[in-house]
Scaffold this motif. Sequence first.
Motif, mmCIF file in Angstrom:
data_model
loop_
_atom_site.group_PDB
_atom_site.id
_atom_site.type_symbol
_atom_site.label_atom_id
_atom_site.label_comp_id
_atom_site.label_asym_id
_atom_site.label_seq_id
_atom_site.Cartn_x
_atom_site.Cartn_y
_atom_site.Cartn_z
ATOM 1 N N LYS A 52 0.811 -1.219 0.000
ATOM 2 C CA LYS A 52 0.000 0.000 0.000
ATOM 3 C C LYS A 52 0.844 1.269 0.000
ATOM 4 O O LYS A 52 0.348 2.340 -0.370
ATOM 5 C CB LYS A 52 -0.963 -0.007 1.178
ATOM 6 N N ILE A 53 2.100 1.164 0.430
ATOM 7 C CA ILE A 53 2.962 2.345 0.429
ATOM 8 C C ILE A 53 4.077 2.227 -0.611
ATOM 9 O O ILE A 53 5.042 2.986 -0.588
ATOM 10 C CB ILE A 53 3.531 2.642 1.839
ATOM 11 N N ARG A 54 3.916 1.308 -1.516
ATOM 12 C CA ARG A 54 4.921 1.037 -2.541
ATOM 13 C C ARG A 54 5.315 2.297 -3.315
ATOM 14 O O ARG A 54 6.491 2.569 -3.520
ATOM 15 C CB ARG A 54 4.379 -0.018 -3.505
ATOM 16 N N LYS A 55 4.320 3.060 -3.748
ATOM 17 C CA LYS A 55 4.589 4.258 -4.539
ATOM 18 C C LYS A 55 5.448 5.260 -3.770
ATOM 19 O O LYS A 55 6.382 5.833 -4.317
ATOM 20 C CB LYS A 55 3.267 4.918 -4.922
ATOM 21 N N ARG A 56 5.119 5.461 -2.513
ATOM 22 C CA ARG A 56 5.869 6.425 -1.695
ATOM 23 C C ARG A 56 7.296 5.964 -1.432
ATOM 24 O O ARG A 56 8.187 6.785 -1.277
ATOM 25 C CB ARG A 56 5.167 6.644 -0.352
ATOM 26 N N LEU A 57 7.504 4.648 -1.365
ATOM 27 C CA LEU A 57 8.845 4.122 -1.114
ATOM 28 C C LEU A 57 9.723 4.172 -2.356
ATOM 29 O O LEU A 57 10.939 4.289 -2.259
ATOM 30 C CB LEU A 57 8.764 2.675 -0.612
ATOM 31 N N GLY A 58 9.101 4.059 -3.518
ATOM 32 C CA GLY A 58 9.861 3.964 -4.759
ATOM 33 C C GLY A 58 10.133 2.507 -5.069
ATOM 34 O O GLY A 58 10.215 1.663 -4.164
ATOM 35 N N GLY A 59 10.283 2.205 -6.346
ATOM 36 C CA GLY A 59 10.408 0.822 -6.791
ATOM 37 C C GLY A 59 11.560 0.060 -6.180
ATOM 38 O O GLY A 59 11.382 -1.048 -5.656
ATOM 39 N N LEU A 60 12.770 0.619 -6.228
ATOM 40 C CA LEU A 60 13.945 -0.086 -5.715
ATOM 41 C C LEU A 60 13.828 -0.301 -4.207
ATOM 42 O O LEU A 60 14.042 -1.413 -3.715
ATOM 43 C CB LEU A 60 15.228 0.679 -6.040
ATOM 44 N N ARG A 61 13.499 0.758 -3.469
ATOM 45 C CA ARG A 61 13.419 0.626 -2.013
ATOM 46 C C ARG A 61 12.296 -0.333 -1.614
ATOM 47 O O ARG A 61 12.442 -1.121 -0.683
ATOM 48 C CB ARG A 61 13.213 1.999 -1.360
ATOM 49 N N TYR A 62 11.187 -0.288 -2.325
ATOM 50 C CA TYR A 62 10.106 -1.226 -2.052
ATOM 51 C C TYR A 62 10.602 -2.662 -2.229
ATOM 52 O O TYR A 62 10.349 -3.509 -1.369
ATOM 53 C CB TYR A 62 8.896 -0.974 -2.960
ATOM 54 N N GLN A 64 13.621 -3.828 -1.996
ATOM 55 C CA GLN A 64 14.558 -4.156 -0.917
ATOM 56 C C GLN A 64 13.809 -4.492 0.369
ATOM 57 O O GLN A 64 14.115 -5.486 1.041
ATOM 58 C CB GLN A 64 15.509 -2.978 -0.678
ATOM 59 N N LEU A 65 12.836 -3.662 0.695
ATOM 60 C CA LEU A 65 12.070 -3.901 1.922
ATOM 61 C C LEU A 65 11.177 -5.130 1.799
ATOM 62 O O LEU A 65 10.984 -5.857 2.775
ATOM 63 C CB LEU A 65 11.246 -2.658 2.282
ATOM 64 N N ASP A 66 10.667 -5.377 0.613
ATOM 65 C CA ASP A 66 9.852 -6.570 0.384
ATOM 66 C C ASP A 66 10.696 -7.829 0.571
ATOM 67 O O ASP A 66 10.229 -8.816 1.161
ATOM 68 C CB ASP A 66 9.229 -6.521 -1.016
ATOM 69 N N THR A 67 11.934 -7.793 0.112
ATOM 70 C CA THR A 67 12.851 -8.923 0.311
ATOM 71 C C THR A 67 13.131 -9.115 1.797
ATOM 72 O O THR A 67 13.109 -10.241 2.312
ATOM 73 C CB THR A 67 14.166 -8.696 -0.462
ATOM 74 N N GLN A 68 13.373 -8.007 2.492
ATOM 75 C CA GLN A 68 13.622 -8.068 3.934
ATOM 76 C C GLN A 68 12.390 -8.619 4.664
ATOM 77 O O GLN A 68 12.522 -9.424 5.589
ATOM 78 C CB GLN A 68 13.970 -6.662 4.427
ATOM 79 N N LEU A 69 11.214 -8.209 4.225
ATOM 80 C CA LEU A 69 9.975 -8.709 4.814
ATOM 81 C C LEU A 69 9.825 -10.206 4.568
ATOM 82 O O LEU A 69 9.465 -10.959 5.480
ATOM 83 C CB LEU A 69 8.769 -7.947 4.254
ATOM 84 N N ILE A 86 12.515 -6.352 13.252
ATOM 85 C CA ILE A 86 12.924 -5.092 13.880
ATOM 86 C C ILE A 86 13.681 -4.172 12.916
ATOM 87 O O ILE A 86 13.321 -2.996 12.791
ATOM 88 C CB ILE A 86 13.705 -5.356 15.187
ATOM 89 N N PRO A 87 14.710 -4.630 12.185
ATOM 90 C CA PRO A 87 15.386 -3.720 11.248
ATOM 91 C C PRO A 87 14.457 -3.199 10.147
ATOM 92 O O PRO A 87 14.567 -2.039 9.732
ATOM 93 C CB PRO A 87 16.512 -4.568 10.651
ATOM 94 N N LEU A 88 13.546 -4.029 9.694
ATOM 95 C CA LEU A 88 12.578 -3.612 8.680
ATOM 96 C C LEU A 88 11.688 -2.499 9.222
ATOM 97 O O LEU A 88 11.479 -1.467 8.569
ATOM 98 C CB LEU A 88 11.728 -4.806 8.241
ATOM 99 N N VAL A 89 11.163 -2.683 10.419
ATOM 100 C CA VAL A 89 10.291 -1.681 11.019
ATOM 101 C C VAL A 89 11.075 -0.394 11.287
ATOM 102 O O VAL A 89 10.569 0.708 11.051
ATOM 103 C CB VAL A 89 9.619 -2.215 12.302
#
Length: 134
Positions: A52-62, A64-69, A86-89
Amino acid sequence: MKAAPRILVEEPVENRARRIVRDYISEALPRFGDTESPAAALGADLRDSLGKIRKRLGGLRYRQLDTQLAEANGELQRSGNSDAYIPLVMALLKEYYDGSYSYLMKKRDSEVLFRGTYAEVKAWLADSETLIPN
């Protein structure tokens, strides 16, 4: 509400992340108890929320965070341990939520009655002599 006095809780980002993981992961897991894999169901729910916040994060950062999730979800499924979130949050707090919150708070023009750590705010509120104006 826009003009109501405020009480601000200011905690280090790691403390906030630990509390969020406890509240939204560890304590939320029983909500998914009627599924075949509660950890997998919770993980899917978290992934939907991140999307839901993908657009605000930007494609690359999303990504990266999706992988971490995905890695944190896997760890929860394997071991039942939620510490990998914890690091993801912390990243989400610093890169997304804190900025949004600061922006909204600057738009409000109201008095700050008290500011402190979670423990300080809790003690201040519990103090029977503390009066909060109506």
